[in-house]
Scaffold this active site. Structure first.
Site, PDB file in Angstrom:
ATOM      1  N   CYS A 112       0.815  -1.228   0.000  1.00 20.51           N
ATOM      2  CA  CYS A 112       0.000   0.000   0.000  1.00 20.51           C
ATOM      3  C   CYS A 112       0.843   1.271   0.000  1.00 20.51           C
ATOM      4  CB  CYS A 112      -0.921   0.020   1.208  1.00 20.51           C
ATOM      5  SG  CYS A 112      -2.043  -1.355   1.224  1.00 20.51           S
ATOM      6  N   HIS A 248      -4.230   6.896   3.368  1.00 14.06           N
ATOM      7  CA  HIS A 248      -4.474   5.594   2.741  1.00 14.06           C
ATOM      8  C   HIS A 248      -5.890   5.145   3.106  1.00 14.06           C
ATOM      9  CE1 HIS A 248      -4.087   1.651   1.234  1.00 14.06           C
ATOM     10  NE2 HIS A 248      -3.930   1.048   2.403  1.00 14.06           N
ATOM     11  N   ASN A 278     -10.101  -0.626  -0.432  1.00 16.36           N
ATOM     12  CA  ASN A 278      -8.651  -0.474  -0.285  1.00 16.36           C
ATOM     13  C   ASN A 278      -7.975  -0.862  -1.604  1.00 16.36           C
ATOM     14  OD1 ASN A 278      -5.941  -0.705   0.260  1.00 16.36           O
ATOM     15  ND2 ASN A 278      -6.212  -1.824   2.188  1.00 16.36           N
TER      16      ASN A 278
HETATM   17  N1  ACO Z   1     -18.482 -10.386   7.406  1.00 17.44           N
HETATM   18  C1  ACO Z   1     -18.952 -10.798   8.601  1.00 17.44           C
HETATM   19  N2  ACO Z   1     -18.138 -11.168   9.613  1.00 17.44           N
HETATM   20  C2  ACO Z   1     -16.827 -11.115   9.405  1.00 17.44           C
HETATM   21  C3  ACO Z   1     -16.268 -10.715   8.168  1.00 17.44           C
HETATM   22  C4  ACO Z   1     -17.156 -10.349   7.142  1.00 17.44           C
HETATM   23  N3  ACO Z   1     -16.737  -9.930   5.947  1.00 17.44           N
HETATM   24  N4  ACO Z   1     -14.925 -10.779   8.261  1.00 17.44           N
HETATM   25  C5  ACO Z   1     -14.639 -11.195   9.500  1.00 17.44           C
HETATM   26  N5  ACO Z   1     -15.789 -11.425  10.201  1.00 17.44           N
HETATM   27  C6  ACO Z   1     -15.950 -11.866  11.574  1.00 17.44           C
HETATM   28  C7  ACO Z   1     -14.733 -12.610  12.086  1.00 17.44           C
HETATM   29  O1  ACO Z   1     -14.795 -13.970  11.709  1.00 17.44           O
HETATM   30  C8  ACO Z   1     -14.893 -12.409  13.578  1.00 17.44           C
HETATM   31  O2  ACO Z   1     -15.867 -13.359  14.057  1.00 17.44           O
HETATM   32  P1  ACO Z   1     -15.706 -14.049  15.510  1.00 17.44           P
HETATM   33  O3  ACO Z   1     -15.714 -12.927  16.495  1.00 17.44           O
HETATM   34  O4  ACO Z   1     -16.893 -14.944  15.571  1.00 17.44           O
HETATM   35  O5  ACO Z   1     -14.386 -14.761  15.446  1.00 17.44           O
HETATM   36  C9  ACO Z   1     -15.500 -11.020  13.718  1.00 17.44           C
HETATM   37  O6  ACO Z   1     -16.052 -10.722  12.420  1.00 17.44           O
HETATM   38  C10 ACO Z   1     -14.506  -9.945  14.107  1.00 17.44           C
HETATM   39  O7  ACO Z   1     -13.336 -10.086  13.276  1.00 17.44           O
HETATM   40  P2  ACO Z   1     -12.113  -9.085  13.403  1.00 17.44           P
HETATM   41  O8  ACO Z   1     -11.070  -9.480  12.418  1.00 17.44           O
HETATM   42  O9  ACO Z   1     -11.700  -8.957  14.850  1.00 17.44           O
HETATM   43  O10 ACO Z   1     -12.817  -7.715  12.952  1.00 17.44           O
HETATM   44  P3  ACO Z   1     -12.249  -6.237  12.955  1.00 17.44           P
HETATM   45  O11 ACO Z   1     -13.156  -5.356  13.684  1.00 17.44           O
HETATM   46  O12 ACO Z   1     -10.790  -6.206  13.302  1.00 17.44           O
HETATM   47  O13 ACO Z   1     -12.385  -5.832  11.401  1.00 17.44           O
HETATM   48  C11 ACO Z   1     -10.946  -5.631   9.469  1.00 17.44           C
HETATM   49  C12 ACO Z   1     -11.688  -6.583  10.424  1.00 17.44           C
HETATM   50  C13 ACO Z   1     -11.969  -4.789   8.765  1.00 17.44           C
HETATM   51  C14 ACO Z   1     -10.150  -6.450   8.483  1.00 17.44           C
HETATM   52  C15 ACO Z   1     -10.008  -4.693  10.277  1.00 17.44           C
HETATM   53  O14 ACO Z   1      -9.267  -5.450  11.207  1.00 17.44           O
HETATM   54  C16 ACO Z   1      -9.054  -3.932   9.403  1.00 17.44           C
HETATM   55  O15 ACO Z   1      -9.438  -3.048   8.688  1.00 17.44           O
HETATM   56  N6  ACO Z   1      -7.754  -4.207   9.515  1.00 17.44           N
HETATM   57  C17 ACO Z   1      -6.715  -3.458   8.807  1.00 17.44           C
HETATM   58  C18 ACO Z   1      -6.625  -3.822   7.355  1.00 17.44           C
HETATM   59  C19 ACO Z   1      -5.533  -2.953   6.755  1.00 17.44           C
HETATM   60  O16 ACO Z   1      -5.367  -1.814   7.105  1.00 17.44           O
HETATM   61  N7  ACO Z   1      -4.729  -3.495   5.897  1.00 17.44           N
HETATM   62  C20 ACO Z   1      -3.540  -2.674   5.553  1.00 17.44           C
HETATM   63  C21 ACO Z   1      -3.288  -2.425   4.255  1.00 17.44           C
HETATM   64  S1  ACO Z   1      -3.640  -3.689   3.083  1.00 17.44           S
HETATM   65  C22 ACO Z   1      -2.210  -3.962   2.098  1.00 17.44           C
HETATM   66  O17 ACO Z   1      -1.143  -3.581   2.441  1.00 17.44           O
HETATM   67  C23 ACO Z   1      -2.385  -4.784   0.838  1.00 17.44           C
END
Ligand code: ACO
Length: 321
Positions: A112, A248, A278
């Site tokens: 990214c 970003h 993203n």
């Molecule tokens: N729909 C429904 N539920 C989901 C989904 C979905 N699409 N995806 C995950 N869940 C569930 C999980 O299984 C989990 O369930 P559980 O509690 O029963 O185990 C629950 O939702 C919570 O999951 P988390 O991963 O803890 O959710 P979080 O609030 O952290 O959100 C997310 C996830 C959106 C991915 C967030 O962590 C995020 O944005 N992270 C950063 C991503 C990022 O910045 N990437 C960097 C750049 S990318 C690059 O460099 C290519």
């Protein structure tokens, strides 16, 4: 001598993938995606479109905006993690599209952060007299390495490209760029395979983006807070002097945390994550172009660009537009 952004352009593939469509593909809901990420839709390249195709359109728009032609370009650098082929690099493929030959053309592979790394390199070439008209691009087709059965990642990513033209100037311009990386976090966000490390029989991971989202989230927020503090301190700036934050576009909640650190109202933060998802290296130039074209960002405004991605890598740029 300084460098300045003389023109900007971007391109999004026509096909739009909505949260409603994703509901039919994996076990997710529009409500979950919107509340956890801020994303409502993303653009996806057609099967016959490559990263170079997207980059070419963005580059042509940036050249038009700057009032230059391909013949003026003397330096090409592309931030991308999804090149068309292993080699030639996307910069060389673009040279061929534009029928210009001889100038340096290469890509940087910092996920990214690719655009800001590329901008930083081009800035140094322009400032030192090594380039007079640099084409700097962030372009990705992340859909090609997304597992469309994995709800944790497929709701997040999209395709697109953004480009700027950098030219010499008497006044800044690009005031400063700040880059960083920490390979200790390599296993929180990665694609397990490439060229010298290939998938073997029995390997459980597919050839897709693997992400421990929650852990990425926490490091991203902390790193970006430190990065904006560093950028302000090294430029002896007060946070209230920034006119626009161009972050970003990974997640609304990460962006809000950085805005809070800067004490910035959200109407001074460029947000495209809702429409673009993203788009990795394309995200910052796409957001910048959006706000320039709709008239929010004006010539003379002070901009803070920042990004964070796989590696981990990160970067910021302070720009007098
Ligand atoms: N729909 C429904 N539920 C989901 C989904 C979905 N699409 N995806 C995950 N869940 C569930 C999980 O299984 C989990 O369930 P559980 O509690 O029963 O185990 C629950 O939702 C919570 O999951 P988390 O991963 O803890 O959710 P979080 O609030 O952290 O959100 C997310 C996830 C959106 C991915 C967030 O962590 C995020 O944005 N992270 C950063 C991503 C990022 O910045 N990437 C960097 C750049 S990318 C690059 O460099 C290519």
């Amino acid at each position: 001598m300084y460098s300045r952004i003389a023109g900007i352009g971007s391109y999004l593939p026509e096909r739009v993938l909505t949260n409603a469509e994703l509901e039919t593909m994996v076990d997710t809901t529009d409500e979950w995606i919107r509340s956890r990420t801020g994303i409502e839709r993303r653009h996806i390249a057609n099967d016959d479109q490559t990263t170079t195709d997207l980059a070419e359109q963005a580059a042509r728009r940036a050249m038009e905006n700057a009032g230059v032609t391909p013949a003026d370009i003397d330096f090409i650098v592309v931030g991308t993690t999804t090149p068309d082929v292993v080699f030639p690099n996307v910069g060389c493929l673009l040279q061929q599209r534009f029928d210009i030959h001889g100038c340096p053309a290469f890509s940087v592979e910092t996920a990214c952060s690719g655009f800001i790394y590329a901008l930083s390199i081009a800035d140094r070439y322009v400032v030192s007299g090594g380039a007079k008209c640099a084409l700097v691009i962030g372009a990705e087709t992340l859909s090609r390495m997304t597992d469309w059965n994995d709800r944790a990642t497929c709701v997040i990513f999209g395709d697109g490209a953004g480009a700027v033209i950098l030219q010499p100037a008497d006044e800044p311009g690009i005031i400063s760029c700040h880059l960083g990386a920490d390979g200790r976090y390599h296993d929180l966000l990665y694609n397990p395979y490439g060229t010298s490390k290939q998938r073997k029989p029995g390997d459980t991971e597919g050839p897709y983006i693997q992400m421990r989202g929650n852990e990425v989230f926490k490091v991203a927020v902390k790193t970006l807070e430190n990065l904006v503090d560093q950028t302000l301190a090294e430029n002896h700036l007060d946070k209230h002097e920034i006119d626009w934050l161009v972050p970003h576009q990974a997640n609304t909640r990460i962006i809000q945390a950085t805005a809070k650190r800067l004490d910035m109202p959200m109407d001074k933060v460029v947000m495209t994550v809702r429409e673009h998802g993203n788009t990795s290296a394309a995200s910052v130039p796409l957001a910048l172009d959006t706000a320039v074209r709709d008239g929010r960002i004006q010539r003379g405004d002070l901009l803070l660009l920042e990004t964070f991605g796989g590696g981990f890598t990160w970067g910021s740029s302070l720009i007098r537009f």
